[in-house]
Design an enzyme around this catalytic site. Structure first.
Site, PDB file in Angstrom:
ATOM      1  N   LEU A  26      -5.943 -25.458 -58.079  1.00 31.20           N
ATOM      2  CA  LEU A  26      -5.810 -26.914 -58.138  1.00 31.20           C
ATOM      3  C   LEU A  26      -5.800 -27.403 -59.581  1.00 31.20           C
ATOM      4  O   LEU A  26      -5.208 -28.431 -59.887  1.00 31.20           O
ATOM      5  CB  LEU A  26      -6.954 -27.577 -57.376  1.00 31.20           C
ATOM      6  CG  LEU A  26      -6.965 -27.364 -55.867  1.00 31.20           C
ATOM      7  CD1 LEU A  26      -8.252 -27.932 -55.263  1.00 31.20           C
ATOM      8  CD2 LEU A  26      -5.748 -27.985 -55.222  1.00 31.20           C
ATOM      9  N   CYS A  85      -6.245 -23.306 -51.475  1.00 29.90           N
ATOM     10  CA  CYS A  85      -6.404 -23.827 -52.828  1.00 29.90           C
ATOM     11  C   CYS A  85      -7.871 -24.051 -53.155  1.00 29.90           C
ATOM     12  O   CYS A  85      -8.638 -24.506 -52.302  1.00 29.90           O
ATOM     13  CB  CYS A  85      -5.696 -25.171 -52.967  1.00 29.90           C
ATOM     14  SG  CYS A  85      -3.974 -25.205 -52.454  1.00 29.90           S
ATOM     15  N   CYS A  86      -8.232 -23.751 -54.382  1.00 29.23           N
ATOM     16  CA  CYS A  86      -9.521 -24.149 -54.941  1.00 29.23           C
ATOM     17  C   CYS A  86      -9.300 -24.358 -56.434  1.00 29.23           C
ATOM     18  O   CYS A  86      -8.174 -24.227 -56.915  1.00 29.23           O
ATOM     19  CB  CYS A  86     -10.634 -23.139 -54.634  1.00 29.23           C
ATOM     20  SG  CYS A  86     -10.502 -21.556 -55.469  1.00 29.23           S
ATOM     21  N   TRP A  87     -10.347 -24.677 -57.169  1.00 29.04           N
ATOM     22  CA  TRP A  87     -10.186 -25.046 -58.574  1.00 29.04           C
ATOM     23  C   TRP A  87      -9.384 -24.011 -59.350  1.00 29.04           C
ATOM     24  O   TRP A  87      -8.424 -24.333 -60.031  1.00 29.04           O
ATOM     25  CB  TRP A  87     -11.556 -25.283 -59.204  1.00 29.04           C
ATOM     26  CG  TRP A  87     -11.487 -25.933 -60.547  1.00 29.04           C
ATOM     27  CD1 TRP A  87     -11.932 -25.411 -61.727  1.00 29.04           C
ATOM     28  CD2 TRP A  87     -10.942 -27.223 -60.874  1.00 29.04           C
ATOM     29  NE1 TRP A  87     -11.700 -26.288 -62.761  1.00 29.04           N
ATOM     30  CE2 TRP A  87     -11.090 -27.410 -62.259  1.00 29.04           C
ATOM     31  CE3 TRP A  87     -10.340 -28.224 -60.124  1.00 29.04           C
ATOM     32  CZ2 TRP A  87     -10.666 -28.556 -62.908  1.00 29.04           C
ATOM     33  CZ3 TRP A  87      -9.920 -29.371 -60.781  1.00 29.04           C
ATOM     34  CH2 TRP A  87     -10.089 -29.522 -62.165  1.00 29.04           C
TER      35      TRP A  87
END
Length: 147
Positions: free
Chosen positions: A108, A64-66
């Site tokens: 996210l 997960c990342c932004w």
């Protein structure tokens, strides 16, 4: 099943992913912001989770990342990993079925808790396709990776 999970920030659905996985009976290996003392940059954290899959410490991973894009790109740099950025259940089901994806990438920012549950339901309910064309396409990905 043992699943590696990484996030570069402890925000959005980052912790919820690990909770939902544990609720489903999975063992979670945390990376990045989900593991004390680990580097939490998205490239580093995603690579760590992907290496767990490639090296057999985990059967699958969720990175997960932004936006989910960087996490997906980083994971896909690890040989043996097929990461798919999924924003909905249909994409997650297709990634497992047609691409034999072994790493799920999530945003996210954009993944709502209800949508996360739908994505996880779809991801875990699908198995890789045994159709000859699908098997051939996955084999082609492995061949390209060796170049």
């Amino acid at each position: 099943m043992r699943i590696a999970v990484s996030a570069d920030e402890d925000t959005g659905v980052a912790r919820l992913v690990t909770e939902r996985l544990r609720d489903r009976g999975h063992e979670v290996i945390g990376h990045g912001a989900l593991a004390a003392g680990e580097r939490d940059d998205w490239a580093w954290a995603s690579e760590a989770a992907a290496r767990d899959v490639a090296e057999g410490r985990a059967e699958q991973a969720i990175v997960c990342c932004w936006t989910g894009t960087g996490a997906s790109i980083a994971a896909n740099k690890v040989p043996g990993v097929r990461a798919a950025l999924c924003a909905d259940a249909a994409t997650a089901a297709g990634a497992r079925r047609w691409n034999d994806a072994n790493v799920l990438a999530l945003s996210l920012r954009a993944t709502a808790p209800a949508v996360l549950d739908e994505i996880l339901d779809a991801w875990f309910s699908e198995a890789p396709s045994a159709e000859p064309s699908d098997v051939a396409n996955v084999a082609r990905l492995a061949e390209l990776e060796r170049r």
